[in-house]
Design a protein around this motif. Structure first.
Motif, PDB file in Angstrom:
ATOM      1  N   ALA A 194      72.779 -21.101 -51.537  1.00 40.87           N
ATOM      2  CA  ALA A 194      71.600 -20.259 -51.750  1.00 40.87           C
ATOM      3  C   ALA A 194      70.317 -21.075 -51.653  1.00 40.87           C
ATOM      4  CB  ALA A 194      71.695 -19.579 -53.110  1.00 40.87           C
ATOM      5  N   ARG A 195      70.332 -22.319 -52.131  1.00 40.85           N
ATOM      6  CA  ARG A 195      69.150 -23.181 -52.005  1.00 40.85           C
ATOM      7  C   ARG A 195      68.882 -23.547 -50.544  1.00 40.85           C
ATOM      8  NH1 ARG A 195      70.136 -27.573 -56.915  1.00 40.85           N
ATOM      9  NH2 ARG A 195      69.473 -26.237 -58.668  1.00 40.85           N
ATOM     10  N   ALA A 196      69.939 -23.841 -49.806  1.00 44.28           N
ATOM     11  CA  ALA A 196      69.768 -24.232 -48.404  1.00 44.28           C
ATOM     12  C   ALA A 196      69.190 -23.107 -47.557  1.00 44.28           C
ATOM     13  CB  ALA A 196      71.106 -24.694 -47.826  1.00 44.28           C
ATOM     14  N   ALA A 197      69.336 -21.851 -48.027  1.00 45.97           N
ATOM     15  CA  ALA A 197      68.820 -20.719 -47.254  1.00 45.97           C
ATOM     16  C   ALA A 197      67.298 -20.726 -47.173  1.00 45.97           C
ATOM     17  CB  ALA A 197      69.313 -19.406 -47.862  1.00 45.97           C
ATOM     18  N   PHE A 198      66.596 -21.501 -48.027  1.00 44.65           N
ATOM     19  CA  PHE A 198      65.138 -21.573 -47.981  1.00 44.65           C
ATOM     20  C   PHE A 198      64.645 -22.498 -46.870  1.00 44.65           C
ATOM     21  CE2 PHE A 198      65.884 -20.081 -52.276  1.00 44.65           C
ATOM     22  CZ  PHE A 198      64.825 -19.210 -52.505  1.00 44.65           C
ATOM     23  N   PHE A 199      65.542 -23.264 -46.269  1.00 42.84           N
ATOM     24  CA  PHE A 199      65.154 -24.259 -45.269  1.00 42.84           C
ATOM     25  C   PHE A 199      65.536 -23.772 -43.870  1.00 42.84           C
ATOM     26  CE2 PHE A 199      65.465 -26.412 -49.281  1.00 42.84           C
ATOM     27  CZ  PHE A 199      64.399 -27.300 -49.266  1.00 42.84           C
ATOM     28  N   PRO A 200      65.001 -24.404 -42.859  1.00 47.28           N
ATOM     29  CA  PRO A 200      65.300 -23.945 -41.489  1.00 47.28           C
ATOM     30  C   PRO A 200      66.793 -23.956 -41.184  1.00 47.28           C
ATOM     31  CG  PRO A 200      63.472 -25.492 -41.482  1.00 47.28           C
ATOM     32  CD  PRO A 200      64.036 -25.520 -42.867  1.00 47.28           C
ATOM     33  N   ARG A 201      67.196 -22.960 -40.438  1.00 48.38           N
ATOM     34  CA  ARG A 201      68.580 -22.885 -39.976  1.00 48.38           C
ATOM     35  C   ARG A 201      68.586 -23.202 -38.491  1.00 48.38           C
ATOM     36  NH1 ARG A 201      72.126 -17.722 -41.539  1.00 48.38           N
ATOM     37  NH2 ARG A 201      71.340 -18.452 -43.558  1.00 48.38           N
ATOM     38  N   GLY A 229      61.705 -11.412 -50.311  1.00 50.18           N
ATOM     39  CA  GLY A 229      62.368 -11.920 -51.518  1.00 50.18           C
ATOM     40  C   GLY A 229      63.869 -12.012 -51.436  1.00 50.18           C
ATOM     41  N   ARG A 230      64.442 -11.888 -50.230  1.00 51.42           N
ATOM     42  CA  ARG A 230      65.903 -11.902 -50.072  1.00 51.42           C
ATOM     43  C   ARG A 230      66.502 -13.246 -50.523  1.00 51.42           C
ATOM     44  NH1 ARG A 230      69.060  -8.992 -46.555  1.00 51.42           N
ATOM     45  NH2 ARG A 230      67.162  -8.314 -45.478  1.00 51.42           N
ATOM     46  N   ASN A 231      65.938 -14.350 -50.046  1.00 54.19           N
ATOM     47  CA  ASN A 231      66.496 -15.656 -50.391  1.00 54.19           C
ATOM     48  C   ASN A 231      66.336 -15.967 -51.877  1.00 54.19           C
ATOM     49  OD1 ASN A 231      67.334 -16.192 -47.788  1.00 54.19           O
ATOM     50  ND2 ASN A 231      65.435 -17.238 -47.218  1.00 54.19           N
ATOM     51  N   ARG A 232      65.181 -15.605 -52.445  1.00 55.09           N
ATOM     52  CA  ARG A 232      64.976 -15.839 -53.871  1.00 55.09           C
ATOM     53  C   ARG A 232      65.968 -15.029 -54.704  1.00 55.09           C
ATOM     54  NH1 ARG A 232      61.009 -18.301 -56.309  1.00 55.09           N
ATOM     55  NH2 ARG A 232      59.806 -18.307 -54.366  1.00 55.09           N
ATOM     56  N   ALA A 233      66.186 -13.785 -54.298  1.00 54.79           N
ATOM     57  CA  ALA A 233      67.161 -12.964 -55.010  1.00 54.79           C
ATOM     58  C   ALA A 233      68.577 -13.522 -54.858  1.00 54.79           C
ATOM     59  CB  ALA A 233      67.113 -11.524 -54.498  1.00 54.79           C
ATOM     60  N   GLY A 234      68.872 -14.073 -53.666  1.00 53.85           N
ATOM     61  CA  GLY A 234      70.190 -14.679 -53.471  1.00 53.85           C
ATOM     62  C   GLY A 234      70.409 -15.861 -54.391  1.00 53.85           C
ATOM     63  N   LEU A 235      69.354 -16.677 -54.599  1.00 52.44           N
ATOM     64  CA  LEU A 235      69.462 -17.808 -55.518  1.00 52.44           C
ATOM     65  C   LEU A 235      69.628 -17.330 -56.957  1.00 52.44           C
ATOM     66  CD1 LEU A 235      69.408 -20.825 -56.011  1.00 52.44           C
ATOM     67  CD2 LEU A 235      66.895 -20.721 -56.074  1.00 52.44           C
ATOM     68  N   GLN A 236      68.938 -16.257 -57.322  1.00 54.58           N
ATOM     69  CA  GLN A 236      69.085 -15.708 -58.674  1.00 54.58           C
ATOM     70  C   GLN A 236      70.509 -15.200 -58.897  1.00 54.58           C
ATOM     71  OE1 GLN A 236      65.984 -12.746 -58.773  1.00 54.58           O
ATOM     72  NE2 GLN A 236      64.378 -14.227 -59.313  1.00 54.58           N
ATOM     73  N   VAL A 237      71.059 -14.564 -57.881  1.00 52.64           N
ATOM     74  CA  VAL A 237      72.442 -14.089 -57.986  1.00 52.64           C
ATOM     75  C   VAL A 237      73.397 -15.264 -58.171  1.00 52.64           C
ATOM     76  CG1 VAL A 237      74.330 -12.994 -56.710  1.00 52.64           C
ATOM     77  CG2 VAL A 237      72.069 -11.949 -56.720  1.00 52.64           C
ATOM     78  N   ALA A 238      73.210 -16.327 -57.390  1.00 57.12           N
ATOM     79  CA  ALA A 238      74.093 -17.490 -57.489  1.00 57.12           C
ATOM     80  C   ALA A 238      73.996 -18.133 -58.875  1.00 57.12           C
ATOM     81  CB  ALA A 238      73.737 -18.503 -56.401  1.00 57.12           C
ATOM     82  N   ASN A 239      72.770 -18.242 -59.415  1.00 58.93           N
ATOM     83  CA  ASN A 239      72.612 -18.812 -60.753  1.00 58.93           C
ATOM     84  C   ASN A 239      73.262 -17.928 -61.814  1.00 58.93           C
ATOM     85  OD1 ASN A 239      71.160 -21.253 -60.270  1.00 58.93           O
ATOM     86  ND2 ASN A 239      69.311 -20.073 -59.853  1.00 58.93           N
ATOM     87  N   ALA A 240      73.107 -16.617 -61.661  1.00 65.39           N
ATOM     88  CA  ALA A 240      73.729 -15.699 -62.629  1.00 65.39           C
ATOM     89  C   ALA A 240      75.253 -15.775 -62.555  1.00 65.39           C
ATOM     90  CB  ALA A 240      73.251 -14.275 -62.359  1.00 65.39           C
ATOM     91  N   GLN A 241      75.781 -15.899 -61.336  1.00 64.50           N
ATOM     92  CA  GLN A 241      77.229 -16.011 -61.188  1.00 64.50           C
ATOM     93  C   GLN A 241      77.758 -17.286 -61.831  1.00 64.50           C
ATOM     94  OE1 GLN A 241      77.677 -15.603 -56.943  1.00 64.50           O
ATOM     95  NE2 GLN A 241      77.971 -13.392 -57.057  1.00 64.50           N
ATOM     96  N   ARG A 242      76.985 -18.382 -61.742  1.00 66.06           N
ATOM     97  CA  ARG A 242      77.413 -19.608 -62.412  1.00 66.06           C
ATOM     98  C   ARG A 242      77.391 -19.439 -63.929  1.00 66.06           C
ATOM     99  NH1 ARG A 242      74.244 -25.275 -61.868  1.00 66.06           N
ATOM    100  NH2 ARG A 242      72.619 -23.960 -62.804  1.00 66.06           N
ATOM    101  N   SER A 243      76.370 -18.772 -64.452  1.00 64.86           N
ATOM    102  CA  SER A 243      76.314 -18.536 -65.896  1.00 64.86           C
ATOM    103  C   SER A 243      77.489 -17.677 -66.350  1.00 64.86           C
ATOM    104  CB  SER A 243      74.985 -17.857 -66.262  1.00 64.86           C
ATOM    105  OG  SER A 243      73.884 -18.684 -65.932  1.00 64.86           O
ATOM    106  N   ILE A 244      77.843 -16.686 -65.536  1.00 60.84           N
ATOM    107  CA  ILE A 244      79.005 -15.853 -65.856  1.00 60.84           C
ATOM    108  C   ILE A 244      80.278 -16.688 -65.849  1.00 60.84           C
ATOM    109  CG2 ILE A 244      80.430 -13.950 -65.015  1.00 60.84           C
ATOM    110  CD1 ILE A 244      77.853 -12.635 -64.004  1.00 60.84           C
ATOM    111  N   ALA A 245      80.400 -17.560 -64.840  1.00 66.03           N
ATOM    112  CA  ALA A 245      81.598 -18.409 -64.746  1.00 66.03           C
ATOM    113  C   ALA A 245      81.685 -19.366 -65.928  1.00 66.03           C
ATOM    114  CB  ALA A 245      81.579 -19.185 -63.428  1.00 66.03           C
TER     115      ALA A 245
END
Length: 469
Positions: free
Chosen positions: A309-316, A355-371
């Motif tokens: 999710a962090r890498a999605a903020f950089f060029p592909r 805000g797609r990438n920012r939301a994706g990072l928030q989802v990933a962080n929330a999933q880690r907290s759940i895990a």
């Protein structure tokens, strides 16, 4: 055309080796957070309740064949491991997740395909141009500068390892469930035999009471009490027969096939059906449980997804390339001088994505907290299960001894009451009360012994036994 691309981009082709080397250097970049195992939210030491401990050995090092001492039960567990559908699904899930990991891992490498193309285009009233090519083509290979693909690969690997641990956990549960159900069936047989014996005794008692009533020695009250006690035993017999059938059905489902008579339990339990389970002092032994190891792998996967999710903020950066032969005529495809290649790199830099990438990072962080929460909950549940089993191990033996003494006392009381009744000293009510108390004490003793043996299985399971790392 490939040939024209070669001539017009010669300088770019000269820089291609340098770009490829730079890609290899930068591909080591990763935005995955450093993984640290969360601290176990339980006391550092287990309360063994005075039970001897063996910190050098853990239950996970003792296979179920070593733990189970009864040959019939070992054979039944082997059948269940081979045929149980839940365990089979867990095993097949490993194959599915392994393939998914291989698919994700393949994204690190370019996919090369054979390609043949042809086109005809009108460029005027009487002019038609043709273009044909044949060769090897690589389409849209993402050069993993910022570790996005590698992060997804790491997440898929952790998911695969979690599926393996889930299968091990399923085997642990299956071994414990088969052993527990087999013990229940054994106790049902014991209680059924006890009820049949009690029923026979009460039939004899009713026959004697009816003779005494016909002779005018006993009252109608004694006769009705004997009939009531016999009817109660008949109802208990039907209940025990139903319970035995239910236990056998449960065992059949676990075994995944009809249970062979050769593996059914004997009428009386063996004195040593299971070996002793080593108990360590530290709660760290719980980390070896397969379900906790699976929860930790899920946490590692969630941690790796944050890197993606962090890498999605950089060029592909992606690369499309081809190598082969091209010609204006189909017959000239493989003639001398028609060979060439083309490279078409592409870089996409996120500028506006709502805000797609920012939301994706928030989802990933929330999933880690759940895990993390799920991992901690798994440890707390394991600690509670071990503590419950240790509490039972420390008290059930004393409870069984006390109930055995009660059975012996009630049996002697029934003998004396019957003797006094035959000699006309005591009433028949004393005999019936003593007989009822004896039967209840015998049933309670059988149930306590069942719980005691099942507690051994529960402790073995709670400590992570049933599979070997």
């Amino acid at each position: 055309m490939l040939k024209n691309s070669l001539s017009s981009n010669g300088r770019s082709f000269a820089l291609a080796p340098i770009a490829a080397g730079l890609a290899l250097v930068l591909s080591g970049c990763s935005f995955i957070p450093t993984y640290e195992r969360p601290a176990a939210p339980v006391p550092a030491a287990l309360d063994t309740g005075g039970v001897a401990v063996d910190p050098a050995t853990t239950a996970t090092e003792i296979g179920w064949r070593e733990f189970v001492q009864d040959a019939r039960l070992r054979e039944l567990i082997a059948l269940a491991i081979e045929n149980n559908r839940d365990l089979r699904l867990a095993t097949l899930n490993i194959e599915q997740v392994r393939a998914q990991y291989q698919i994700q891992r393949a994204g690190l490498f370019p996919a090369v395909n054979g390609a043949v193309t042809g086109s005809r285009q009108s460029s005027g009233e009487d002019t038609i141009s043709s273009a044909y090519s044949a060769g090897l083509a690589m389409s849209g290979w993402e050069i993993d500068f910022f570790g996005r693909v590698a992060s997804l690969k790491e997440a898929a690997l952790a998911q695969y390892l979690a599926s393996e641990e889930a299968r091990n956990s399923a085997q642990t549960s299956l071994v414990a469930a088969v052993a527990s159900s087999w013990l229940s069936l054994q106790t049902s047989d014991e209680l059924l035999a006890l009820t049949e014996q009690t029923l026979k005794t009460r039939q004899d008692s009713l026959r004697l009471t009816r003779l005494r009533f016909d002779s005018g020695v006993s009252s109608a009250l004694d006769l009705r009490q004997a009939e009531s006690l016999l009817a109660s035993a008949q109802g208990t017999l039907a209940q025990q027969q139903r319970q035995r059938a239910l236990d056998l059905n449960a065992l059949t489902l676990l075994a995944g096939q009809p249970v062979p008579p050769s593996v059914l339990p004997a009428a009386t339990g063996a004195s040593q059906q299971f070996s002793d389970v080593p108990v360590g002092l530290s709660s760290e032994v719980l980390i070896q449980r397969a379900d906790i190891r699976a929860a930790e792998q899920q946490l590692i996967a969630a941690n790796a997804n944050i890197g993606a999710a962090r890498a999605a903020f950089f060029p592909r950066i992606s690369l499309t390339a081809s190598f082969g032969t091209a010609s204006d005529e189909l017959s000239g495809l493989f003639k001398s001088g028609s060979w060439g290649f083309s490279l078409a790199p592409q870089a996409l830099l996120p500028i506006f994505d709502a805000g797609r990438n920012r939301a994706g990072l928030q989802v990933a962080n929330a999933q880690r907290s759940i895990a993390v929460a799920q991992y901690e909950k798994a440890i707390q549940t394991a600690f509670r299960e071990v503590s419950d089993a240790l509490a039972g191990r420390a008290t059930l033996a004393r409870q069984a001894e006390a109930q055995l003494a009660q059975v012996e006392a009630e049996s002697e009381r029934f003998r004396l009451a019957e003797l006094r009744y035959r000699n006309g000293i005591a009433s028949f009510l004393d005999v019936l009360d003593a007989q009822r108390s004896q039967f209840g004490a015998q049933q309670a003793l059988s149930q306590t012994r069942l719980v005691q043996r099942q507690n051994q299985v529960a402790l073995y399971k709670a400590l992570g036994g049933g599979w070997k790392p």
